[in-house]
Design an enzyme around this catalytic site. Structure first.
Site, PDB file in Angstrom:
ATOM      1  N   THR A 248       0.836  -1.202   0.000  1.00 15.38           N
ATOM      2  CA  THR A 248       0.000   0.000   0.000  1.00 15.38           C
ATOM      3  C   THR A 248       0.871   1.251   0.000  1.00 15.38           C
ATOM      4  O   THR A 248       0.381   2.343   0.262  1.00 15.38           O
ATOM      5  CB  THR A 248      -0.905   0.033   1.252  1.00 15.38           C
ATOM      6  OG1 THR A 248      -0.084  -0.054   2.428  1.00 15.38           O
ATOM      7  CG2 THR A 248      -1.902  -1.111   1.244  1.00 15.38           C
ATOM      8  N   ALA A 249       2.164   1.089  -0.289  1.00 16.19           N
ATOM      9  CA  ALA A 249       3.105   2.212  -0.229  1.00 16.19           C
ATOM     10  C   ALA A 249       3.230   2.858  -1.611  1.00 16.19           C
ATOM     11  O   ALA A 249       2.429   3.727  -1.967  1.00 16.19           O
ATOM     12  CB  ALA A 249       4.454   1.730   0.296  1.00 16.19           C
ATOM     13  N   ARG A 250       4.198   2.420  -2.383  1.00 15.58           N
ATOM     14  CA  ARG A 250       4.381   2.889  -3.755  1.00 15.58           C
ATOM     15  C   ARG A 250       4.768   1.701  -4.622  1.00 15.58           C
ATOM     16  O   ARG A 250       5.562   0.848  -4.215  1.00 15.58           O
ATOM     17  CB  ARG A 250       5.467   3.974  -3.835  1.00 15.58           C
ATOM     18  CG  ARG A 250       5.057   5.313  -3.235  1.00 15.58           C
ATOM     19  CD  ARG A 250       3.973   5.984  -4.060  1.00 15.58           C
ATOM     20  NE  ARG A 250       3.619   7.308  -3.560  1.00 15.58           N
ATOM     21  CZ  ARG A 250       2.637   7.554  -2.709  1.00 15.58           C
ATOM     22  NH1 ARG A 250       1.925   6.539  -2.242  1.00 15.58           N
ATOM     23  NH2 ARG A 250       2.366   8.782  -2.318  1.00 15.58           N
ATOM     24  N   GLU A 278       0.557   3.572 -12.145  1.00 15.20           N
ATOM     25  CA  GLU A 278      -0.621   3.436 -11.293  1.00 15.20           C
ATOM     26  C   GLU A 278      -1.645   2.482 -11.899  1.00 15.20           C
ATOM     27  O   GLU A 278      -2.261   1.700 -11.182  1.00 15.20           O
ATOM     28  CB  GLU A 278      -1.264   4.803 -11.061  1.00 15.20           C
ATOM     29  CG  GLU A 278      -0.544   5.666 -10.053  1.00 15.20           C
ATOM     30  CD  GLU A 278      -1.003   5.399  -8.617  1.00 15.20           C
ATOM     31  OE1 GLU A 278      -2.155   5.717  -8.290  1.00 15.20           O
ATOM     32  OE2 GLU A 278      -0.195   4.861  -7.844  1.00 15.20           O
ATOM     33  N   HIS A 297      -5.559   1.975  -5.893  1.00 15.82           N
ATOM     34  CA  HIS A 297      -5.008   2.983  -4.977  1.00 15.82           C
ATOM     35  C   HIS A 297      -6.126   3.588  -4.133  1.00 15.82           C
ATOM     36  O   HIS A 297      -6.277   4.808  -4.041  1.00 15.82           O
ATOM     37  CB  HIS A 297      -4.264   4.064  -5.760  1.00 15.82           C
ATOM     38  CG  HIS A 297      -3.248   4.787  -4.931  1.00 15.82           C
ATOM     39  ND1 HIS A 297      -2.201   5.502  -5.473  1.00 15.82           N
ATOM     40  CD2 HIS A 297      -3.100   4.905  -3.585  1.00 15.82           C
ATOM     41  CE1 HIS A 297      -1.466   6.037  -4.511  1.00 15.82           C
ATOM     42  NE2 HIS A 297      -1.998   5.686  -3.353  1.00 15.82           N
ATOM     43  N   ALA A 299      -6.639   2.601  -0.753  1.00 13.31           N
ATOM     44  CA  ALA A 299      -6.435   2.408   0.681  1.00 13.31           C
ATOM     45  C   ALA A 299      -6.412   3.731   1.441  1.00 13.31           C
ATOM     46  O   ALA A 299      -6.873   3.807   2.579  1.00 13.31           O
ATOM     47  CB  ALA A 299      -5.145   1.635   0.933  1.00 13.31           C
TER      48      ALA A 299
END
Length: 339
Positions: A248-250, A278, A297, A299
């Site tokens: 859930t970061a990058r 993305e 994306h 979250a």
């Protein structure tokens, strides 16, 4: 309440869509009670004549997604600017070296945004531990309940080992939310000591050990030059059979080709809320992996969670206007290892 004759002048600098999403009428009213708030439209271009005019008298900027960079030219047009309150997480896109050189105080809503990400992460840890997605798909396909007393002992969350990659704001919230659950938590973070990890309810381990021992690895490291591709093919190969990787970061922190290869081989499972790019190309193999859950994306703060960002920004603005100082400051010296 700040005295009306000494209220700072403030303006909103972000995209029109961000302002409409995050700053509801109640939030705008609360900001206007603290500051002389420049009326809409918000500033999404700081080089226009109106943008330059507003900047001339502004003491504080309330920023958000889509805020243009506050570079030297912008600061030259804003001689009174002393503080920035950001209604989102990372400030890297708009806070420049020129801001730090002037001594501008910066606050971020990263702490508020960390909570929904942590909630999503813990939900996915528990769902994947129970193999809910796979078992639901099988149930829908067969319309038949499998013999539940023959459930493999690999299914479930009892004493499951969870590896947290980075004690970031989100990583810390995940560990906090996991405390009531009967799991073992491992932590890799080169800036955290054994004692600090223990206070967080975790055992500090080295990076490879995190991947070899964990049933689930959850990635929470910011994307920095040192972390690009950090979750390498070697580490993914070292994961336990049927282990889960959650990101859930990058997206760029993880070698996505390695994840795709491991998932297609049936070695591991993955939950990816972020990818690089993305939106993956339509032909990317991750789209067709049944053991990979891709989410868009989502979250981070969305919907009614945006109100939490606005509330934090209002509170930080009130603290700064009263001379107390920010509760959630962004420190220049910490940017080398934070988002």
């Amino acid at each position: 309440m700040t005295d009306a004759t000494h209220r700072p002048r403030a303006a909103l600098a972000m995209s029109q869509d961000a302002a409409a999403a995050v700053l509801d009428p109640e939030s705008l009213e609360a900001l206007a009670a603290i500051c002389h708030l420049t009326p809409p439209p918000v500033l999404d271009d700081l080089t226009t004549p109106r943008g330059r005019q507003v900047l001339t008298d502004v003491d504080l900027l309330v920023t958000g997604w889509g805020c243009p960079p506050l570079d030297a030219a912008v600061l030259a047009a804003a001689p009174r600017l002393r503080a920035v309150v950001h209604t989102a997480g990372s400030v890297r896109a708009h806070i420049t070296e020129a801001c730090w050189e002037r001594g501008i105080e910066v606050s971020s809503a990263a702490a508020a945004n960390a909570l929904p990400v942590a909630e999503y992460t813990v939900a996915m840890i528990l769902l994947t531990g129970k193999q809910v997605l796979e078992r639901a798909r099988e149930f829908k396909a067969t319309r038949t309940r499998a013999p539940w007393l023959r459930t493999p002992r690999t299914v479930g969350n009892h004493h499951r080992t969870i590896g947290i990659l980075s004690a970031s704001l989100t990583g810390r919230r995940v560990m906090e939310l996991l405390r009531p659950h009967d799991v073992e938590i491992l932590l890799y973070d080169p800036y955290v000591t054994d004692a600090e990890a223990a206070e967080l309810g975790a055992s500090r381990v080295e990076l490879r050990e995190l991947f070899t021992r964990s049933d689930t690895v959850s990635v929470h490291t910011p994307l920095l030059p040192a972390t690009r591709g950090l979750v390498s093919r070697t580490l993914i190969r070292a994961m336990r059979p049927d282990a889960v990787l959650i990101n859930t970061a990058r997206g760029a922190v993880v070698d996505q080709n390695a994840i795709a290869d491991a998932a297609r081989a049936g070695r591991i499972r993955a939950v990816l809320d972020v990818t690089d790019p993305e939106v993956l190309p339509p032909e990317h193999p991750l789209w067709d992996c049944d053991n990979v859950l891709l989410t868009p994306h989502l979250a981070g703060s969305q919907g009614n969670e945006w109100r939490r960002l606005a509330e934090l920004a209002v509170a930080e603005t009130a603290r700064w206007a009263s001379g107390v100082g920010f509760l959630h400051p962004v420190r220049r010296e910490r940017l080398a290892y934070t988002a």
